[in-house]
Motif scaffolding. Structure first.
Motif, PDB file in Angstrom:
ATOM      1  N   LEU A 235       0.815  -1.219   0.000  1.00 30.84           N
ATOM      2  CA  LEU A 235       0.000   0.000   0.000  1.00 30.84           C
ATOM      3  C   LEU A 235       0.846   1.265   0.000  1.00 30.84           C
ATOM      4  O   LEU A 235       0.312   2.370  -0.086  1.00 30.84           O
ATOM      5  CB  LEU A 235      -0.936   0.003   1.215  1.00 30.84           C
ATOM      6  N   GLY A 236       2.161   1.120   0.139  1.00 33.65           N
ATOM      7  CA  GLY A 236       3.039   2.281   0.033  1.00 33.65           C
ATOM      8  C   GLY A 236       3.379   2.952   1.333  1.00 33.65           C
ATOM      9  O   GLY A 236       3.842   4.097   1.342  1.00 33.65           O
ATOM     10  N   TYR A 237       3.137   2.268   2.473  1.00 38.19           N
ATOM     11  CA  TYR A 237       3.443   2.884   3.766  1.00 38.19           C
ATOM     12  C   TYR A 237       4.836   2.479   4.220  1.00 38.19           C
ATOM     13  O   TYR A 237       5.020   1.736   5.176  1.00 38.19           O
ATOM     14  CB  TYR A 237       2.392   2.493   4.811  1.00 38.19           C
ATOM     15  N   SER A 238       5.817   2.961   3.494  1.00 39.98           N
ATOM     16  CA  SER A 238       7.211   2.667   3.843  1.00 39.98           C
ATOM     17  C   SER A 238       8.001   3.963   3.761  1.00 39.98           C
ATOM     18  O   SER A 238       7.451   5.033   3.487  1.00 39.98           O
ATOM     19  CB  SER A 238       7.787   1.607   2.897  1.00 39.98           C
ATOM     20  N   GLN A 239       9.286   3.875   3.994  1.00 38.33           N
ATOM     21  CA  GLN A 239      10.143   5.064   3.981  1.00 38.33           C
ATOM     22  C   GLN A 239      10.075   5.749   2.616  1.00 38.33           C
ATOM     23  O   GLN A 239      10.202   5.096   1.583  1.00 38.33           O
ATOM     24  CB  GLN A 239      11.583   4.640   4.283  1.00 38.33           C
ATOM     25  N   PRO A 240       9.846   7.077   2.575  1.00 36.99           N
ATOM     26  CA  PRO A 240       9.767   7.761   1.272  1.00 36.99           C
ATOM     27  C   PRO A 240      11.107   7.742   0.554  1.00 36.99           C
ATOM     28  O   PRO A 240      12.170   7.713   1.179  1.00 36.99           O
ATOM     29  CB  PRO A 240       9.368   9.197   1.658  1.00 36.99           C
ATOM     30  N   GLU A 241      11.045   7.781  -0.762  1.00 37.57           N
ATOM     31  CA  GLU A 241      12.263   7.860  -1.565  1.00 37.57           C
ATOM     32  C   GLU A 241      12.881   9.252  -1.415  1.00 37.57           C
ATOM     33  O   GLU A 241      12.181  10.234  -1.164  1.00 37.57           O
ATOM     34  CB  GLU A 241      11.947   7.602  -3.034  1.00 37.57           C
ATOM     35  N   LEU A 242      14.201   9.322  -1.564  1.00 34.03           N
ATOM     36  CA  LEU A 242      14.884  10.608  -1.460  1.00 34.03           C
ATOM     37  C   LEU A 242      14.429  11.552  -2.571  1.00 34.03           C
ATOM     38  O   LEU A 242      14.321  11.161  -3.723  1.00 34.03           O
ATOM     39  CB  LEU A 242      16.399  10.401  -1.541  1.00 34.03           C
ATOM     40  N   ASP A 243      14.148  12.810  -2.197  1.00 33.30           N
ATOM     41  CA  ASP A 243      13.775  13.839  -3.156  1.00 33.30           C
ATOM     42  C   ASP A 243      13.875  15.199  -2.463  1.00 33.30           C
ATOM     43  O   ASP A 243      13.970  15.273  -1.232  1.00 33.30           O
ATOM     44  CB  ASP A 243      12.351  13.619  -3.663  1.00 33.30           C
ATOM     45  N   ILE A 244      13.862  16.267  -3.255  1.00 27.88           N
ATOM     46  CA  ILE A 244      13.778  17.605  -2.675  1.00 27.88           C
ATOM     47  C   ILE A 244      12.331  17.818  -2.250  1.00 27.88           C
ATOM     48  O   ILE A 244      11.409  17.634  -3.055  1.00 27.88           O
ATOM     49  CB  ILE A 244      14.198  18.688  -3.691  1.00 27.88           C
ATOM     50  N   ALA A 245      12.110  18.187  -1.005  1.00 21.54           N
ATOM     51  CA  ALA A 245      10.753  18.389  -0.491  1.00 21.54           C
ATOM     52  C   ALA A 245      10.297  19.828  -0.673  1.00 21.54           C
ATOM     53  O   ALA A 245       9.167  20.086  -1.099  1.00 21.54           O
ATOM     54  CB  ALA A 245      10.689  18.001   0.982  1.00 21.54           C
ATOM     55  N   ALA A 246      11.169  20.782  -0.329  1.00 17.65           N
ATOM     56  CA  ALA A 246      10.776  22.190  -0.380  1.00 17.65           C
ATOM     57  C   ALA A 246      12.008  23.074  -0.500  1.00 17.65           C
ATOM     58  O   ALA A 246      13.121  22.683  -0.127  1.00 17.65           O
ATOM     59  CB  ALA A 246       9.985  22.557   0.869  1.00 17.65           C
ATOM     60  N   PHE A 247      11.781  24.299  -1.019  1.00 16.02           N
ATOM     61  CA  PHE A 247      12.862  25.282  -1.152  1.00 16.02           C
ATOM     62  C   PHE A 247      12.259  26.672  -1.000  1.00 16.02           C
ATOM     63  O   PHE A 247      11.150  26.943  -1.462  1.00 16.02           O
ATOM     64  CB  PHE A 247      13.537  25.161  -2.518  1.00 16.02           C
ATOM     65  N   ARG A 248      13.004  27.556  -0.345  1.00 10.91           N
ATOM     66  CA  ARG A 248      12.583  28.957  -0.262  1.00 10.91           C
ATOM     67  C   ARG A 248      13.825  29.842  -0.256  1.00 10.91           C
ATOM     68  O   ARG A 248      14.793  29.568   0.458  1.00 10.91           O
ATOM     69  CB  ARG A 248      11.740  29.213   0.976  1.00 10.91           C
ATOM     70  N   LEU A 249      13.752  30.894  -1.026  1.00 10.76           N
ATOM     71  CA  LEU A 249      14.825  31.888  -1.080  1.00 10.76           C
ATOM     72  C   LEU A 249      14.229  33.262  -0.806  1.00 10.76           C
ATOM     73  O   LEU A 249      13.241  33.649  -1.443  1.00 10.76           O
ATOM     74  CB  LEU A 249      15.493  31.876  -2.459  1.00 10.76           C
ATOM     75  N   ASP A 250      14.811  33.972   0.154  1.00  9.71           N
ATOM     76  CA  ASP A 250      14.422  35.351   0.449  1.00  9.71           C
ATOM     77  C   ASP A 250      15.620  36.235   0.116  1.00  9.71           C
ATOM     78  O   ASP A 250      16.619  36.253   0.848  1.00  9.71           O
ATOM     79  CB  ASP A 250      14.023  35.495   1.920  1.00  9.71           C
ATOM     80  N   THR A 251      15.529  36.954  -1.008  1.00  9.63           N
ATOM     81  CA  THR A 251      16.669  37.761  -1.442  1.00  9.63           C
ATOM     82  C   THR A 251      16.876  38.983  -0.547  1.00  9.63           C
ATOM     83  O   THR A 251      17.992  39.499  -0.469  1.00  9.63           O
ATOM     84  CB  THR A 251      16.464  38.219  -2.897  1.00  9.63           C
ATOM     85  N   GLU A 252      15.816  39.426   0.129  1.00 10.08           N
ATOM     86  CA  GLU A 252      15.948  40.577   1.022  1.00 10.08           C
ATOM     87  C   GLU A 252      16.699  40.189   2.300  1.00 10.08           C
ATOM     88  O   GLU A 252      17.617  40.885   2.737  1.00 10.08           O
ATOM     89  CB  GLU A 252      14.570  41.137   1.373  1.00 10.08           C
ATOM     90  N   ARG A 253      16.314  39.052   2.885  1.00  8.58           N
ATOM     91  CA  ARG A 253      16.997  38.570   4.100  1.00  8.58           C
ATOM     92  C   ARG A 253      18.295  37.837   3.767  1.00  8.58           C
ATOM     93  O   ARG A 253      19.067  37.512   4.657  1.00  8.58           O
ATOM     94  CB  ARG A 253      16.066  37.629   4.882  1.00  8.58           C
ATOM     95  N   GLN A 254      18.491  37.535   2.502  1.00  8.08           N
ATOM     96  CA  GLN A 254      19.662  36.791   2.030  1.00  8.08           C
ATOM     97  C   GLN A 254      19.779  35.421   2.707  1.00  8.08           C
ATOM     98  O   GLN A 254      20.841  34.999   3.151  1.00  8.08           O
ATOM     99  CB  GLN A 254      20.947  37.597   2.269  1.00  8.08           C
ATOM    100  N   VAL A 255      18.639  34.758   2.767  1.00  7.35           N
ATOM    101  CA  VAL A 255      18.570  33.424   3.376  1.00  7.35           C
ATOM    102  C   VAL A 255      17.850  32.477   2.422  1.00  7.35           C
ATOM    103  O   VAL A 255      16.852  32.843   1.799  1.00  7.35           O
ATOM    104  CB  VAL A 255      17.815  33.451   4.727  1.00  7.35           C
ATOM    105  N   ALA A 256      18.369  31.259   2.324  1.00  6.82           N
ATOM    106  CA  ALA A 256      17.706  30.206   1.556  1.00  6.82           C
ATOM    107  C   ALA A 256      17.596  28.961   2.433  1.00  6.82           C
ATOM    108  O   ALA A 256      18.448  28.717   3.291  1.00  6.82           O
ATOM    109  CB  ALA A 256      18.493  29.882   0.291  1.00  6.82           C
TER     110      ALA A 256
END
Length: 518
Positions: A235-256
């Motif tokens: 049914l697919g209830y096992s460890q998820p495969e590796l992948d990028i989950a999320a990304f955020r870049l704030d150029t004003e705060r200079q943080v990613a």
């Protein structure tokens, strides 16, 4: 009377056993003493083989003695004529078989057997496969032997089809065979891959047959968990495969911030993560783990130097330590902010034919629960089936099953509470991601959460409401992942509000508003 066996009293029997143990201990100390003296003087000879053999035949779990035997064999091979070298290995192979008869689950003996075969001039791999078959007839659940079988089968070039047939035979003989079910889950993707949807491990046609097999096994003995665990994999209830989950870049705060489905180490030399707005394309970016661990799901990049651009999106690219590349498109959500989230898979998405099978199985579970209302495995499986069929539509019923399981199976109450927390977060998180308005708060309030899951997806959120929950102090460590969170509500969620407030302020540097009350 003559001819009659004298029955010892309990005191006499205890004294006899004590004397036997003392004699064995004395022989062991004497033998080990002699072995260690020979080791110091580097006497790797026939006497060393004999001394180690005496002790290992009664206790095959002394790794030091196996190491000494390997050193002896390596030395003897150099001194032996070419035609007789194989005999040295064959002799020790027979010796390990004697030791395995003493303890069939001896890690050391199985490991030594692998070493012999890897180093022997002419190893007979098919003979080893036959030996495994023999051992698994004696004890079909010996996972050491199953592990060894997978190793020798690859060397002997046995086909996956033949091994699947072997697994099927073992399962039909005894459904309660965790190792055979596990091996089956490794073979099926090789033989029946899903060509239409590579995210699914096997084809839907084969999946229907496997689900029927599981149902037969599970209903033969509902209290046995082996088939139920195999069904979770289907049914697919096992460890998820590796992948990028999320990304955020704030150029004003200079943080990613970049988050992954599984922990990674961005400091490894082979690993590389880039995005096309970064100026530093020629050198490796200095990412920091959100938790200071070497492997983490959330990573932060500070003092980001970006290129002047009117781009509407940026491509994030991740090269893992195995050379595989993953990408994520982050869209512009404000003049200085780029956000991208890859919607997590909380299970497989099935076609109509498989869903019909799952619905029939759910109906069978419900019928069984009418006769055995407190069958824990049936209750849990009913919850898993409802989640696979329609997790949003059945959400209330799923929570009711987990609530009942806490009273039916109190020894695993914590596990069911964790599942409740996990599935409640999945439900709300999915709603938030589907809105695609990441400036809107993530509402996780009033869910009776004790722990926090999927923290990597929360790393890009501006506002998170965790009020009216029952969070434990262990959950506080997860707040280090809330990199962009400006407003956080923890009202009525911690017993010790002051301690929680102090720790959260330390972990969440970007907070502008924090509500913590008891």
């Amino acid at each position: 009377m003559h001819g009659r066996l004298k029955v010892r009293s309990s005191a006499e029997e205890a004294a006899r056993k004590r004397k036997e143990q003392e004699e064995k201990a004395q022989k062991f100390r004497s033998g080990m003493g002699r072995i260690l003296l020979k080791k110091v003087s580097d006497e790797l000879d026939d006497e060393m083989m004999e001394l180690t053999g005496r002790i290992l035949t009664s206790n095959p779990d002394i790794a030091t003695l196996w190491n000494l035997r390997r050193r002896c064999i390596q030395k003897m091979v150099l001194e032996e004529e070419e035609d007789f070298k194989q005999g040295l290995f064959d002799k020790d192979l027979n010796f390990t078989e004697m030791c395995l008869q003493v303890n069939p689950k001896s890690y050391c003996a199985w490991h030594h057997r692998c070493w012999i075969l890897e180093n022997a001039p002419a190893p007979n791999w098919q003979k080893e496969v036959d030996l495994c078959t023999k051992y698994l007839k004696l004890d079909e659940r010996n996972f050491h032997c199953w592990d060894y079988r997978r190793y020798v089968v690859e060397k002997a070039k046995v086909s996956p089809e033949a091994e699947l047939e072997f697994c099927t035979e073992k399962i039909q003989r005894n459904f309660s065979n965790y190792s055979s079910w596990h091996y089956r889950s490794k073979l099926l993707p090789l033989l029946y891959p899903n060509l239409n949807d590579p995210s699914l491990p096997i084809s839907e046609e084969r999946l229907r047959g496997e689900l029927e097999l599981v149902l037969t096994a599970a209903f033969t003995d509902p209290s046995d968990s082996s088939a139920w665990f195999y069904q979770r994999w289907l049914l697919g209830y096992s460890q998820p495969e590796l992948d990028i989950a999320a990304f955020r870049l704030d150029t004003e705060r200079q943080v990613a911030v970049v988050a992954f489905t599984r922990p990674v180490n961005l400091k490894l030399e082979k690993v590389r993560l880039t995005f096309d707005l970064s100026k530093e394309t020629d050198q490796k970016l200095e990412w920091e783990s959100a938790t200071d661990d070497n492997y983490c799901v959330t990573w932060i990049l500070r003092n980001v130097q970006t290129k002047p651009s009117d781009q509407s999106s940026t491509l994030v690219s991740f090269l893992d330590e195995n050379g595989k590349t993953f990408t994520l498109q982050a869209e512009k959500h404000s003049p200085c902010s780029f956000i991208g989230i890859k919607k997590p898979k909380f299970g497989f998405e099935f076609g109509t034919a498989v869903l019909d099978v799952l619905k029939n199985q759910l109906e069978s579970c419900q019928q069984l629960l009418e006769y055995e209302p407190e069958s824990k495995w049936t209750l849990l499986t009913a919850a898993l089936l409802m989640k696979a069929i329609d997790r949003a539509g059945h959400h209330a019923e799923i929570l009711a099953c987990l609530e009942k399981l806490q009273s039916v199976d109190p020894m695993r109450k914590g596990y069911y509470r964790d599942l409740t927390s996990r599935w409640n977060i999945e439900h709300r998180l999915e709603q938030w991601i589907d809105q695609a308005n990441y400036a809107h708060k993530v509402d996780l309030s009033g869910l009776k959460l004790e722990r926090i899951f999927y923290e990597q997806y929360l790393s890009v959120a501006d506002e998170i409401d965790l009020g009216a929950n029952q969070l434990s102090e262990i959950a506080l460590n997860k707040f280090a992942h809330f990199v962009f969170c400006k407003r956080l509500s923890l009202e009525d969620s911690f017993e010790n509000g002051e301690k929680a407030e102090s720790m959260v302020k330390r972990l969440c540097c970007g907070l502008k508003e924090l509500t913590v009350a008891v």
